[in-house]
Design a protein around this motif. Structure first.
Motif, PDB file in Angstrom:
ATOM      1  N   ALA A 142       5.324 -13.291  60.397  1.00 42.70           N
ATOM      2  CA  ALA A 142       6.463 -14.204  60.277  1.00 42.70           C
ATOM      3  C   ALA A 142       6.435 -14.902  58.921  1.00 42.70           C
ATOM      4  N   ILE A 143       5.251 -15.309  58.491  1.00 41.27           N
ATOM      5  CA  ILE A 143       5.143 -15.956  57.177  1.00 41.27           C
ATOM      6  C   ILE A 143       5.506 -14.954  56.086  1.00 41.27           C
ATOM      7  N   GLY A 144       5.053 -13.703  56.266  1.00 41.42           N
ATOM      8  CA  GLY A 144       5.381 -12.655  55.300  1.00 41.42           C
ATOM      9  C   GLY A 144       6.893 -12.455  55.186  1.00 41.42           C
TER      10      GLY A 144
ATOM     11  N   ALA B  95      12.002 -13.239  52.273  1.00 38.12           N
ATOM     12  CA  ALA B  95      13.371 -13.740  52.232  1.00 38.12           C
ATOM     13  C   ALA B  95      13.551 -14.812  51.161  1.00 38.12           C
ATOM     14  N   ASN B  96      12.521 -15.662  50.964  1.00 36.78           N
ATOM     15  CA  ASN B  96      12.707 -16.830  50.098  1.00 36.78           C
ATOM     16  C   ASN B  96      11.970 -16.749  48.770  1.00 36.78           C
ATOM     17  N   GLY B  97      11.224 -15.677  48.551  1.00 38.75           N
ATOM     18  CA  GLY B  97      10.455 -15.593  47.312  1.00 38.75           C
ATOM     19  C   GLY B  97       9.116 -16.285  47.412  1.00 38.75           C
TER      20      GLY B  97
ATOM     21  N   GLY C 106       8.816 -25.132  59.845  1.00 38.13           N
ATOM     22  CA  GLY C 106       8.581 -26.082  60.930  1.00 38.13           C
ATOM     23  C   GLY C 106       7.687 -25.541  62.018  1.00 38.13           C
ATOM     24  N   LYS C 107       7.043 -24.407  61.748  1.00 39.02           N
ATOM     25  CA  LYS C 107       6.164 -23.839  62.767  1.00 39.02           C
ATOM     26  C   LYS C 107       4.742 -23.763  62.248  1.00 39.02           C
ATOM     27  N   SER C 108       3.810 -23.574  63.154  1.00 38.29           N
ATOM     28  CA  SER C 108       2.422 -23.375  62.745  1.00 38.29           C
ATOM     29  C   SER C 108       1.726 -22.536  63.803  1.00 38.29           C
TER      30      SER C 108
END
Ligand code: SF4
Ligand code: SF4
Lengths: 441, 259
Positions: A344-346, A351-353, A359-361
């Motif tokens: 998900a972080i990837g 998407a954002n560079g 807001g998640k962890s």
């Protein structure tokens, strides 16, 4: 006609390789989101682990029958891939059985062993499907796997079976055409092969044109299947066929009972006890270090590599005392959650560079406090894991975050902490009574 | 009972050969105190020059560290290492696998370097050297005994044989549970679970483990950890088997059977 086939093949191959290397780079980047941790000392021990744990699959042999079956699939996978080399070159150069002539009699030895292995793989995969879906082995039907993970496992097994069948059918059609001296098949005469010869009677009634069609279709589907498989790997638990090797090499070599030291906390305590050693306030580092892990970036890179290497086999969970007695904790789920969060972080970075706070962890949104609290740190999960993963290491880092940063601990633990702090024991006894056992009886 | 502290030794200008680290359970918990006394009795009989820290001993910090409280752990470790290094301690024996693991594996990174052994290993050595002599036909001769592996001795530190060797010397009938050695099931106390209620679930871990031990038909469940001992005792009680089946630490069994 030839030229079109060659060109089509080269295009497909190029696309497959480009897609695969793109995803591989993303996974590498995701793993490196973790904290650095040097794990390259003691090469002799690391070679040993690589040979015994990864190549030798030592831990698998805790259950010998499954180990042998898995070994057949694994050896089959690696060895039969040598045949893929010929297939690739044939495809690029528009040749047929390129290696048959230079290798002479040895070529038949090779293909015969590939065929026997292929039959072994077919059989083993069929047994694995039965174990998963009919016998319903408990750890393979656990709620951790509900949905996609269960289908993932079945897709792979079915794909393996299809690929092996294509390979054998292709050889059967080919050798039949050789016997008939049909077209270019008559040139590279290899004679029959052990296993595919058994398929020949089923095809013998067909015309040579149909046989050629079957041979070509099998050839194409086989290689397309392999390229598709390659690109499916990074999304699947089957990534372990690649990552199990580095994961064994980088396995931690310390006794299982030893927790990682936190030099930052050690230093804080030292300065508290001996203030004269503390650096002057203006030289103190501006940024507060993290105490424990809240998200994937706070874990070590090895924890993330662990997550991507996990086979979702559930040996850890089947041995976990908490899970056995019905607690929510499942070490396999800890690994699956960590991988999901890393992915998900990837995606977020793609998407954002760069990573934008979503807001998640990992704690709370993926792994709950209740799960983390249930662990007895018994190391059964670490002991059982065939690919050198430590779910416990992640659990303990998340616990550190809960207690030290989020100040969240069950009331009994807070009581225990204050007893240790004030009475030097986890219970409320007077330190003066510590040696009373000598006089009492 | 005659037990000297390191300070006593220093006052008379002597140094002990080995420090007996008693641990919090062994010091305060009534059941565990019996284990401590049994082990001290053995050491006295054998004539080992050992000492305890007495009131200067403090929690190693293990439960705090495993619960996630690294600060508290580091504070405890700092103070303990000051005391141990101050006395020039070289060798430590402990009856608690958790203390054993922390002292042996975790204190070196903080400047505390000692040779640390668990009491089952020391007992095995003393038996091998002939310093512990056991009665012919002791209380455990022919009795069916099962050994519960402690996670912090077994998987954490790879010690599986020493406790079994000691038990063999008692001439009992040693039977293994299905999950033993590296497959051993935890008693449920580790990781600071001892100090809180279980999370919601079907059963408690110690009941599951006690049932497994009872299923072997053993009359004695041998343990090597005060926390395992408590957990197994509670589990056996829940099954109302405490009259027929006893839970003993290996040190108690040796003390009982010594000449
Ligand atoms: S260490 Fe924790 S997660 Fe792993 S098996 Fe033991 S209780 Fe389960
Ligand atoms: S962590 Fe290891 S034992 Fe657990 S599911 Fe993954 S590969 Fe299997």
């Amino acid at each position: 006609m030839h030229i079109i086939q060659e060109a089509a093949f080269i295009v497909v191959l190029a696309v497959a390789i480009i897609l695969f290397s793109k995803k591989s780079r993303q996974i590498y980047r995701n793993i490196m989101l973790g904290r650095p941790e040097p794990l390259n000392d003691q090469p002799e021990k690391r070679w040993r682990n690589l040979l015994l744990l990864a190549f030798g699959q030592k831990k698998m042999f805790r259950n010998p029958l499954v180990a042998v079956l898995h070994f057949v699939v694994y050896a089959g996978f690696i060895i039969i891939n040598a045949e893929v080399l010929e297939i690739l070159l044939d495809g690029i150069l528009g040749k047929h059985r390129l290696f048959a002539e230079p290798l002479g009699g040895f070529y038949n030895v090779l293909i015969n062993s590939f065929e026997i292995l292929a039959a072994g793989v077919l059989l083993a995969c069929a047994i694995f499907l039965v174990r998963r879906n009919l016998v319903k082995v408990k750890r393979l039907n656990h709620s951790d796997l509900t949905g996609w993970p269960r289908s993932d496992a079945n897709y792979i097994l079915i794909t393996e079976i299809v690929l092996m069948t294509l390979f054998l059918t292709m050889n059967a059609a080919d050798t039949l055409l050789q016997q008939r001296g049909y077209s270019h098949y008559g040139e590279a005469v290899t004679g029959n092969f052990r296993v595919s010869a058994l398929f020949q009677p089923m095809l013998a009634g067909l015309s040579s044109g149909t046989l050629e069609g079957i041979e070509r279709t099998c050839w194409w589907l086989h290689i397309l299947g392999i390229l598709a498989f390659l690109n499916y790997l990074p999304y699947s638990k089957h990534l372990h066929i690649v990552l199990a090797f580095p994961n064994a090499w980088f396995a931690r070599l310390k006794p299982m009972g030893e927790m990682h030291n936190m030099p930052e906390v050690q230093k804080e305590v030292l300065y508290m006890m001996q203030p004269e050693l503390a650096p002057p306030a203006d030289q103190a580092p501006a940024e507060m270090p993290r105490f424990g892990a809240r998200d994937v970036m706070d874990l070590s890179w090895k924890n993330v590599l662990d997550a991507y290497s996990c086979t979702e086999c559930g040996r850890c969970t089947a041995a976990c005392p908490a899970n056995i007695t019905g607690k929510k904790l499942s070490p396999r789920k800890i690994m699956m959650d960590t991988r999901d969060r890393a992915e998900a972080i990837g995606e977020n970075i793609n998407a954002n560079g760069e990573y934008k706070d979503d807001g998640k962890s990992l704690v709370h949104d993926y792994i709950t406090e209740e799960e983390l609290r249930a662990c007895t740190t018994c190391n059964a999960c670490v002991q059982e894991c065939p690919v050198s993963i430590s779910p416990l290491d992640i659990i303990l880092q998340l616990r550190r975050h809960l207690v030290m940063e989020a100040s969240s601990a069950p009331a009994e633990w807070n009581g225990m902490f204050s007893n240790i702090e004030n009475n030097f024991a986890p219970w409320k006894f007077s330190p003066d009574d510590r040696d009373r056992w000598i006089s009492e009886n | 009972m005659d037990v000297r502290t390191v300070a006593d030794y220093m006052n008379s200008g002597e140094t002990p050969d080995i420090l007996f680290w008693v641990g919090c359970a062994g010091s305060f918990d009534q059941r565990s105190q019996k284990i401590t006394r049994a082990f001290a009795t053995i050491l006295n009989k054998v004539g080992l020059k050992y000492a305890i820290l007495g009131k200067e001993e403090a929690c190693t910090g293990d439960p705090a560290r495993r619960a996630g409280n690294e600060f508290l752990f580091q504070m405890m470790a700092y103070n303990n290492i000051q005391v141990l290094n101050g006395y020039g301690i070289k060798k430590i024996v402990t009856t608690c696998p958790h203390c054993f693991n922390t002292l042996k594996n975790e204190y070196p990174a903080l400047g505390g370097n000692y040779e640390v052994i668990h009491h089952t290993t020391l007992l095995q050595e003393l038996i091998n050297e002939g310093k512990i002599r056991l009665k012919e036909g002791g209380a455990f001769k022919g009795k069916r005994i099962t050994f519960h592996d402690s996670c912090y001795l077994g998987r954490a530190n790879d010690i599986y044989e020493a406790p079994r060797k000691v038990l063999e010397a008692l001439d009992g009938e040693l039977v293994e549970m299905k999950r033993c050695r590296s497959n051993g099931l935890c008693c449920g106390a580790g990781g600071a679970q001892m100090f809180k209620e279980d999370e919601p679930g079907k059963t408690r871990i110690n009941t599951d483990r006690a049932n497994e031990a009872l299923a072997t038909g053993a009359k004695v469940i041998a343990s090597s950890c005060p926390f395992c001992n408590t957990m197994m005792t509670d589990g056996v009680k829940l099954d109302e088997k405490e009259e027929e089946v006893k839970v003993y630490d290996i040190a108690e069994m040796i003390a009982e059977s010594m000449n």
